[in-house]
Design a protein around this motif. Structure first.
Motif, mmCIF file in Angstrom:
data_model
loop_
_atom_site.group_PDB
_atom_site.id
_atom_site.type_symbol
_atom_site.label_atom_id
_atom_site.label_comp_id
_atom_site.label_asym_id
_atom_site.label_seq_id
_atom_site.Cartn_x
_atom_site.Cartn_y
_atom_site.Cartn_z
ATOM 1 N N THR A 136 8.186 6.160 -3.977
ATOM 2 C CA THR A 136 7.925 4.833 -3.540
ATOM 3 C C THR A 136 6.928 4.703 -2.798
ATOM 4 O OG1 THR A 136 10.270 4.331 -4.348
ATOM 5 C CG2 THR A 136 9.307 2.758 -3.025
ATOM 6 N N VAL A 137 7.136 5.335 -1.457
ATOM 7 C CA VAL A 137 6.179 5.353 -0.407
ATOM 8 C C VAL A 137 4.677 5.872 -0.815
ATOM 9 C CG1 VAL A 137 5.632 5.928 1.920
ATOM 10 C CG2 VAL A 137 8.001 5.661 1.319
ATOM 11 N N LEU A 138 4.775 6.879 -1.427
ATOM 12 C CA LEU A 138 3.523 7.583 -1.914
ATOM 13 C C LEU A 138 2.696 6.613 -2.885
ATOM 14 C CD1 LEU A 138 1.603 9.853 -2.034
ATOM 15 C CD2 LEU A 138 2.753 10.820 -4.116
ATOM 16 N N LEU A 139 3.149 6.093 -3.860
ATOM 17 C CA LEU A 139 2.533 5.027 -4.768
ATOM 18 C C LEU A 139 2.125 3.729 -3.980
ATOM 19 C CD1 LEU A 139 4.561 5.632 -8.239
ATOM 20 C CD2 LEU A 139 2.403 6.797 -7.208
ATOM 21 N N PHE A 140 3.038 3.362 -3.156
ATOM 22 C CA PHE A 140 2.785 2.097 -2.481
ATOM 23 C C PHE A 140 1.405 2.285 -1.812
ATOM 24 C CE2 PHE A 140 2.544 -0.268 1.373
ATOM 25 C CZ PHE A 140 2.837 -1.511 1.082
ATOM 26 N N TYR A 141 1.002 3.586 -1.090
ATOM 27 C CA TYR A 141 -0.009 3.773 -0.214
ATOM 28 C C TYR A 141 -1.199 4.138 -1.190
ATOM 29 C CZ TYR A 141 2.370 3.392 4.053
ATOM 30 O OH TYR A 141 3.413 2.972 5.107
ATOM 31 N N ALA A 142 -0.786 4.430 -2.607
ATOM 32 C CA ALA A 142 -1.818 4.524 -3.497
ATOM 33 C C ALA A 142 -2.324 3.296 -4.338
ATOM 34 C CB ALA A 142 -1.512 5.668 -4.731
ATOM 35 N N ILE A 143 -1.844 2.096 -3.991
ATOM 36 C CA ILE A 143 -2.324 0.947 -4.867
ATOM 37 C C ILE A 143 -3.846 0.877 -4.314
ATOM 38 C CG2 ILE A 143 -2.121 -1.524 -4.692
ATOM 39 C CD1 ILE A 143 0.831 -1.186 -4.438
ATOM 40 N N PRO A 144 -4.607 0.839 -5.243
ATOM 41 C CA PRO A 144 -6.119 0.444 -4.966
ATOM 42 C C PRO A 144 -6.362 -0.868 -4.230
ATOM 43 C CG PRO A 144 -5.874 0.936 -7.430
ATOM 44 C CD PRO A 144 -4.534 0.674 -6.783
ATOM 45 N N THR A 145 -7.474 -0.993 -3.265
ATOM 46 C CA THR A 145 -7.841 -1.736 -2.545
ATOM 47 C C THR A 145 -7.914 -3.169 -3.286
ATOM 48 O OG1 THR A 145 -10.128 -0.926 -2.547
ATOM 49 C CG2 THR A 145 -8.577 -0.455 -0.531
ATOM 50 N N GLU A 146 -8.730 -3.033 -4.413
ATOM 51 C CA GLU A 146 -9.054 -4.102 -5.155
ATOM 52 C C GLU A 146 -7.777 -4.820 -5.806
ATOM 53 O OE1 GLU A 146 -9.907 -0.553 -7.870
ATOM 54 O OE2 GLU A 146 -10.169 -1.075 -5.876
ATOM 55 N N ALA A 147 -6.691 -4.096 -5.706
ATOM 56 C CA ALA A 147 -5.525 -4.804 -6.129
ATOM 57 C C ALA A 147 -4.422 -5.002 -4.791
ATOM 58 C CB ALA A 147 -4.354 -3.737 -7.216
ATOM 59 N N ALA A 148 -4.769 -4.712 -3.966
ATOM 60 C CA ALA A 148 -3.983 -5.163 -2.444
ATOM 61 C C ALA A 148 -3.823 -6.801 -2.320
ATOM 62 C CB ALA A 148 -4.563 -4.385 -1.324
ATOM 63 N N ILE A 149 -2.702 -6.956 -2.033
ATOM 64 C CA ILE A 149 -2.330 -8.367 -1.778
ATOM 65 C C ILE A 149 -2.127 -8.450 -0.288
ATOM 66 C CG2 ILE A 149 -0.863 -10.328 -2.221
ATOM 67 C CD1 ILE A 149 -2.568 -9.364 -4.562
ATOM 68 N N GLU A 150 -3.015 -9.195 0.381
ATOM 69 C CA GLU A 150 -2.543 -9.251 1.994
ATOM 70 C C GLU A 150 -1.262 -9.832 2.259
ATOM 71 O OE1 GLU A 150 -5.750 -11.571 3.635
ATOM 72 O OE2 GLU A 150 -7.448 -10.052 3.011
ATOM 73 N N ASN A 151 -0.763 -10.638 1.385
ATOM 74 C CA ASN A 151 0.545 -11.511 1.854
ATOM 75 C C ASN A 151 1.771 -10.465 1.579
ATOM 76 O OD1 ASN A 151 -0.745 -13.894 2.487
ATOM 77 N ND2 ASN A 151 -0.853 -14.677 0.501
ATOM 78 N N PHE A 152 1.678 -9.446 1.037
ATOM 79 C CA PHE A 152 2.733 -8.483 0.847
ATOM 80 C C PHE A 152 2.936 -7.768 2.130
ATOM 81 C CE2 PHE A 152 4.784 -4.528 -0.188
ATOM 82 C CZ PHE A 152 5.867 -4.754 -1.137
ATOM 83 N N GLU A 153 4.509 -8.107 2.331
ATOM 84 C CA GLU A 153 4.743 -7.404 3.797
ATOM 85 C C GLU A 153 5.548 -5.978 3.393
ATOM 86 O OE1 GLU A 153 5.093 -8.139 6.736
ATOM 87 O OE2 GLU A 153 4.533 -10.281 6.931
ATOM 88 N N PRO A 154 4.817 -4.894 4.176
ATOM 89 C CA PRO A 154 5.594 -3.689 3.849
ATOM 90 C C PRO A 154 6.933 -3.326 4.225
ATOM 91 C CG PRO A 154 3.283 -3.590 4.902
ATOM 92 C CD PRO A 154 3.617 -4.930 5.027
ATOM 93 N N GLY A 155 7.441 -4.365 4.946
ATOM 94 C CA GLY A 155 8.943 -4.475 5.386
ATOM 95 C C GLY A 155 9.541 -4.594 4.193
ATOM 96 N N VAL A 156 9.165 -5.044 2.952
ATOM 97 C CA VAL A 156 9.760 -4.860 1.607
ATOM 98 C C VAL A 156 10.247 -3.441 1.244
ATOM 99 C CG1 VAL A 156 9.865 -5.618 -0.692
ATOM 100 C CG2 VAL A 156 8.921 -7.243 1.104
ATOM 101 N N LEU A 157 9.368 -2.784 1.399
ATOM 102 C CA LEU A 157 9.404 -1.238 1.098
ATOM 103 C C LEU A 157 10.496 -0.603 1.750
ATOM 104 C CD1 LEU A 157 7.498 0.674 -0.696
ATOM 105 C CD2 LEU A 157 6.501 1.362 1.370
#
Length: 440
Positions: free
Chosen positions: A363-384
């Motif tokens: 879960t952590v590994l793939l979260f940090y592998a999300i491409p920058t072009e798909a990144a959402i600024e409003n997503f809080e890593p706290g959810v993870l």
């Protein structure tokens, strides 16, 4: 920034590994996942680094490398445990179906929740963010279910392994459908690719064929190597194949899975003419050594990964009401979906399996592998973090309750042992009429 004493780093690394070993022993006795203890240790280290002025160190590159190696080791470790025996085909097939349906259903519902509650989240981005949150963590599950009875333990090993592999394949399929975005932060829509799914299926088939060829070649070559250092050479070859496969946009994890299955089930894969080419005794020696090295390496990598993850997390994000709402809704959906699926495919005996659904390393590994072009600024890593901690605590509570229930049943049986009496031959009562064998 002051230079760091290398001997101090060696001391710290050694202490972390020793503590991780004791965390594992505590976990066996209390069913509290050692992962949680490692994350807490990382948080404490973070506080220490902040106090000494090292709080601005960038650990993300290390985290990514550890995550990739840990992922390979965990999948290889799990594959080496999978014995493809005829009497287990039904259990393996059932675990595969449960893992696939659970992954797709959980991802779909989580994507709906994320798209509904997070501003700027498109449908495709929501699926991309939801996929890591829907993958079971074999890194947590496999060490945690050792106390369960055989059939339940095997189910969790199979299910979590399949969830890892299918989840990673789904994640990279979704990333392969992303358009090349020129504007940073641009909101993405679903890409219409004619035959995109067909191309991905072809990619998987090609990967499987290449994996089989490479796996057979590795076993046949390495069985003839007489050097005593060939095990780490073998791991280096697997890491090389994985990395090259990723650069060629292949489903590289399949390479690791197939090699592990092949060397763990050599009598099944080496038949006919291939059987004559295999020196089973030498190949078995490779398997046994590789199994030990893989388990040890996975332990070390998993230890440092979760400690560094604990160092990188921001606890303040857990205090957000929005984070709590989104996280709780996703956690609730995880167990509702899991309840329905287990009732259909397993039956009524679904405890503690229902609550064994933690999220972790992948879960952590793939979260940090999300491409920058798909990144959402409003997503809080706290959810993870909230979901990882929440699902781990729920599993811990369920395992503790199950252990108490099992212990209580054993004690009841021990307190009421089955009695016995000395056997006596039956006697005839005095004066009883006895018929002769002839009836006269």
């Amino acid at each position: 920034m002051q230079s760091v004493d290398p001997y101090l780093l060696i001391i710290e690394a050694s202490v972390i590994i020793i503590l991780s070993f004791f965390f594992g022993e505590v976990s066996k006795r209390t069913n509290i996942p050692s992962v949680l203890m490692l994350i807490v240790l990382g948080i404490l280290i973070k506080l220490g680094l902040d106090a000494f002025g090292f709080g601005n160190l960038n650990f993300f590159p290390i985290l990514e490398i550890l995550g990739i190696i840990g992922l390979i080791m965990i999948v290889l470790e799990a594959a080496l445990e999978l014995k493809l025996e005829r009497d287990k085909y039904l259990a393996i097939g059932k675990a595969l179906v449960v893992a696939l349906i659970g992954l797709m259903a959980s991802t779909w519902v989580a994507a709906i929740i994320l798209e509904r509650f997070i501003d700027g989240m498109s449908t495709q981005s929501a699926w991309l963010y939801a996929t890591p949150l829907s993958i079971l963590s074999s890194a947590i599950i496999i060490p945690s279910v050792t106390g369960l009875k055989g059939s339940k333990r095997e189910f969790h090993i199979y299910e979590s392994t399949f969830s890892d592999i299918l989840g990673i394949m789904l994640f990279y399929f979704l990333t392969s459908q992303l358009p090349i975005s020129e504007a940073a932060g641009e909101t993405l829509d679903v890409v219409e690719h004619t035959g995109g799914g067909l191309a991905f299926a072809g990619n998987v088939v090609l990967t499987i064929v290449l994996s089989l060829v490479a796996s057979y070649a590795i076993v046949l070559i390495f069985q003839n190597i007489k050097s005593h250092v060939k095990l780490f050479l073998l791991i280096a070859v697997l890491l090389l194949l994985y990395a090259v496969g990723k650069r060629l946009h292949l489903s590289s994890l399949i390479i690791i899975l197939i090699f592990g299955l092949l060397i763990a089930n050599m009598r099944l894969f080496f038949r006919g003419p291939l059987k004559k080419m295999l020196n089973y005794k030498k190949a078995l020696h490779i398997y046994e050594g590789l199994h030990v090295v893989t388990v040890e390496t996975a332990f070390v990598v998993r230890t440092f990964f979760f400690v560094i993850f604990g160092v990188t997390i921001t606890l303040s994000s857990l205090l957000s009401v929005d984070v709590a709402i989104v996280s709780l809704l996703i956690i609730l959906s995880i167990y509702l979906i899991r309840f329905v699926i287990l009732r259909i495919f397993i039956g009524s005996d679904i405890l503690p399996q229902l609550f064994v659904a933690p999220r972790g390393l992948i879960t952590v590994l793939l979260f940090y592998a999300i491409p920058t072009e798909a990144a959402i600024e409003n997503f809080e890593p706290g959810v993870l973090l909230f979901i990882i901690i929440g699902t781990s605590l729920i599993m811990t509570l369920a395992m503790v309750v199950d252990k108490k229930r099992t212990t209580s049943a054993i004690r009841k049986v021990a307190d009421a042992p089955v009695g016995y009496e000395r056997w006596k031959a039956p006697t005839l009562a005095e004066g009883a009429d006895v018929e002769s064998p002839s009836g006269h």
